[in-house]
Design a protein around this motif. Structure first.
Motif, short mmCIF file in Angstrom:
data_model
loop_
_atom_site.label_atom_id
_atom_site.label_comp_id
_atom_site.label_asym_id
_atom_site.label_seq_id
_atom_site.Cartn_x
_atom_site.Cartn_y
_atom_site.Cartn_z
N UNK A 168 26.87 50.48 26.51
CA UNK A 168 25.41 50.39 26.54
C UNK A 168 24.90 50.97 27.86
N UNK A 169 23.59 51.22 27.99
CA UNK A 169 23.03 51.59 29.29
C UNK A 169 23.38 50.51 30.32
N UNK A 170 23.62 50.92 31.57
CA UNK A 170 24.10 49.97 32.58
C UNK A 170 23.18 48.77 32.75
N UNK A 171 21.84 49.00 32.71
CA UNK A 171 20.94 47.89 32.94
C UNK A 171 20.90 46.91 31.77
N UNK A 172 21.54 47.27 30.64
CA UNK A 172 21.60 46.37 29.48
C UNK A 172 23.01 45.86 29.24
N UNK A 173 23.95 46.24 30.10
CA UNK A 173 25.36 45.94 29.87
C UNK A 173 25.75 44.57 30.38
N UNK A 174 26.52 43.87 29.56
CA UNK A 174 27.16 42.64 29.99
C UNK A 174 28.61 42.91 30.32
N UNK A 175 29.33 41.88 30.73
CA UNK A 175 30.72 42.06 31.15
C UNK A 175 31.58 42.67 30.06
N UNK A 176 31.33 42.30 28.80
CA UNK A 176 32.16 42.77 27.69
C UNK A 176 31.82 44.19 27.26
N UNK A 177 30.76 44.77 27.80
CA UNK A 177 30.34 46.12 27.39
C UNK A 177 31.03 47.22 28.19
N UNK A 178 31.58 46.89 29.36
CA UNK A 178 32.23 47.91 30.18
C UNK A 178 33.63 48.17 29.66
N UNK A 179 33.93 49.45 29.39
CA UNK A 179 35.22 49.82 28.81
C UNK A 179 36.07 50.65 29.76
N UNK A 180 35.54 51.00 30.92
CA UNK A 180 36.33 51.78 31.87
C UNK A 180 35.71 51.77 33.24
N UNK A 181 36.57 51.87 34.27
CA UNK A 181 36.09 51.92 35.65
C UNK A 181 37.13 52.64 36.50
N UNK A 182 36.66 53.38 37.48
CA UNK A 182 37.57 54.02 38.44
C UNK A 182 36.95 53.92 39.82
N UNK A 183 37.77 53.60 40.82
CA UNK A 183 37.29 53.44 42.19
C UNK A 183 38.37 53.91 43.15
N UNK A 184 37.93 54.55 44.24
CA UNK A 184 38.88 55.03 45.24
C UNK A 184 38.33 54.76 46.63
N UNK A 185 39.17 54.19 47.50
CA UNK A 185 38.81 53.91 48.88
C UNK A 185 39.55 54.91 49.78
N UNK A 242 39.66 57.05 53.86
CA UNK A 242 39.24 57.25 55.24
C UNK A 242 39.30 58.75 55.50
N UNK A 243 38.97 59.14 56.72
CA UNK A 243 39.03 60.56 57.06
C UNK A 243 40.46 61.10 56.97
N UNK A 244 41.46 60.23 57.03
CA UNK A 244 42.86 60.65 56.98
C UNK A 244 43.40 60.78 55.56
N UNK A 245 42.62 60.32 54.56
CA UNK A 245 43.09 60.43 53.19
C UNK A 245 42.79 59.19 52.38
N UNK A 246 43.30 59.17 51.15
CA UNK A 246 43.05 58.06 50.23
C UNK A 246 43.92 56.86 50.60
N UNK A 247 43.30 55.66 50.57
CA UNK A 247 44.04 54.43 50.84
C UNK A 247 44.45 53.72 49.55
N UNK A 248 43.50 53.63 48.61
CA UNK A 248 43.73 52.83 47.42
C UNK A 248 42.91 53.39 46.27
N UNK A 249 43.53 53.48 45.10
CA UNK A 249 42.82 53.91 43.90
C UNK A 249 43.05 52.88 42.81
N UNK A 250 41.97 52.58 42.09
CA UNK A 250 42.00 51.49 41.11
C UNK A 250 41.24 51.93 39.87
N UNK A 251 41.83 51.72 38.70
CA UNK A 251 41.17 52.07 37.44
C UNK A 251 41.35 50.95 36.43
N UNK A 252 40.39 50.83 35.55
CA UNK A 252 40.49 49.92 34.42
C UNK A 252 40.18 50.71 33.17
#
Length: 273
Positions: free
Chosen positions: A5-22, A24-34
């Motif tokens: 659904x549109x994000x402003x109408x989404x509940x917890x069960x509506x999200x089917x995927x996520x990706x995040x990466x942390x 620094x200037x030296x490179x990637x520290x951590x990458x996380x996906x669902x």
């Protein structure tokens, strides 16, 4: 993030995927996906340990009970069924408490509305906004406020609602807030054709440390890319995590030492929209 659904109408069960990466200037520290029922993690253990100020142990020092957790320290992708992990954690808590775990504290809709109104009143009173136009439909908005004043006023508005907050959500006292820095902090928002594309805050003023010249927190929003599951990820069982954290992360019974972040540098969090 991906939702049915549109994000402003989404509940917890509506999200089917996520990706995040942390990074620094030296490179990637951590990458996380669902993706689906699985969460995927990959980390640069050496760089992450340096950023934390406490080096992580080599994979070879972990006991056999750590299982696939060794793959994390080797920088490879691992995956775990997060629902199964949550269930295992709830069962463990239930065994220790002698019964079923208590439901997570939450705010009812009425209290949420009151908190939102309190936030609006404080922002309207304490925050100074300036705008500047740019080329190609770009607009910059800066929001500036003295940190201690803003936090003190916000807590003051929320305090009458303290009895409606979930147990354990204790508000700071006036004495706690008295020592907070009152330097002015500015958040810069960048919009492109009316849509938010970037938020940046320089937190150096809050460090009260002359050595820290720049401590920036930036969030960029860009065109969406569907989160995908990494190939060849090793499955991490709940018992692997338990085996790792019951001594594997602190070999020889030693605790992590206290560390400090670098005096200068930007830390960024990049997400897939």
């Amino acid at each position: 993030m991906e939702s049915k659904k549109p994000f402003d109408e989404s509940g917890e069960d509506d999200f089917v995927g996520m990706a995040m990466k942390f990074s620094t200037a030296d490179g990637d520290l951590l990458e996380y996906r669902v993706v689906g029922d699985y969460a995927y993690v990959r980390a640069d253990a050496e760089s992450l340990g340096k950023a934390m100020g406490s080096p992580l142990p080599p994979a070879g020092e972990l006991p056999p009970e750590a299982g696939a957790f060794k793959k994390v320290l080797e920088g490879e992708w691992v995956k775990f069924d997060y629902k199964a992990l949550e269930k295992a954690g709830e069962e463990q808590l239930g065994e220790k408490s002698g019964g079923a775990p208590s439901p997570e504290p939450s705010l009812d809709a009425g209290t949420q509305k009151k908190l939102l109104e309190a936030l609006r009143e404080v922002v309207a009173r304490d925050v100074e906004f300036t705008t500047a136009g740019g080329g190609d439909g770009t607009e910059h908005i800066s929001a500036t406020a003295p940190f201690r004043t803003l936090i003190t006023d916000l807590v003051g508005e929320i305090r009458p609602l303290s009895k409606e907050l979930p147990p354990g959500m204790e508000l700071p006292t006036a004495a706690d807030l008295k020592d907070a820095p009152d330097s002015k902090v500015t958040a810069d928002f960048t919009l492109k054709n009316g849509e938010l594309t970037e938020v940046y805050v320089d937190l150096a003023e809050l460090t009260e440390n002359a050595k820290v010249k720049k401590f920036g927190l930036g969030l960029k929003l860009s065109a969406g890319t569907r989160p995908t599951a990494p190939a060849s990820a090793t499955e991490l069982k709940p018992e692997d995590l338990m085996g790792a954290f019951t001594g594997a992360m602190m070999p020889g019974g030693e605790e992590f030492g206290e560390g400090e972040f670098p005096d200068e540098g930007d830390f960024t969090a990049e997400g897939v929209e």
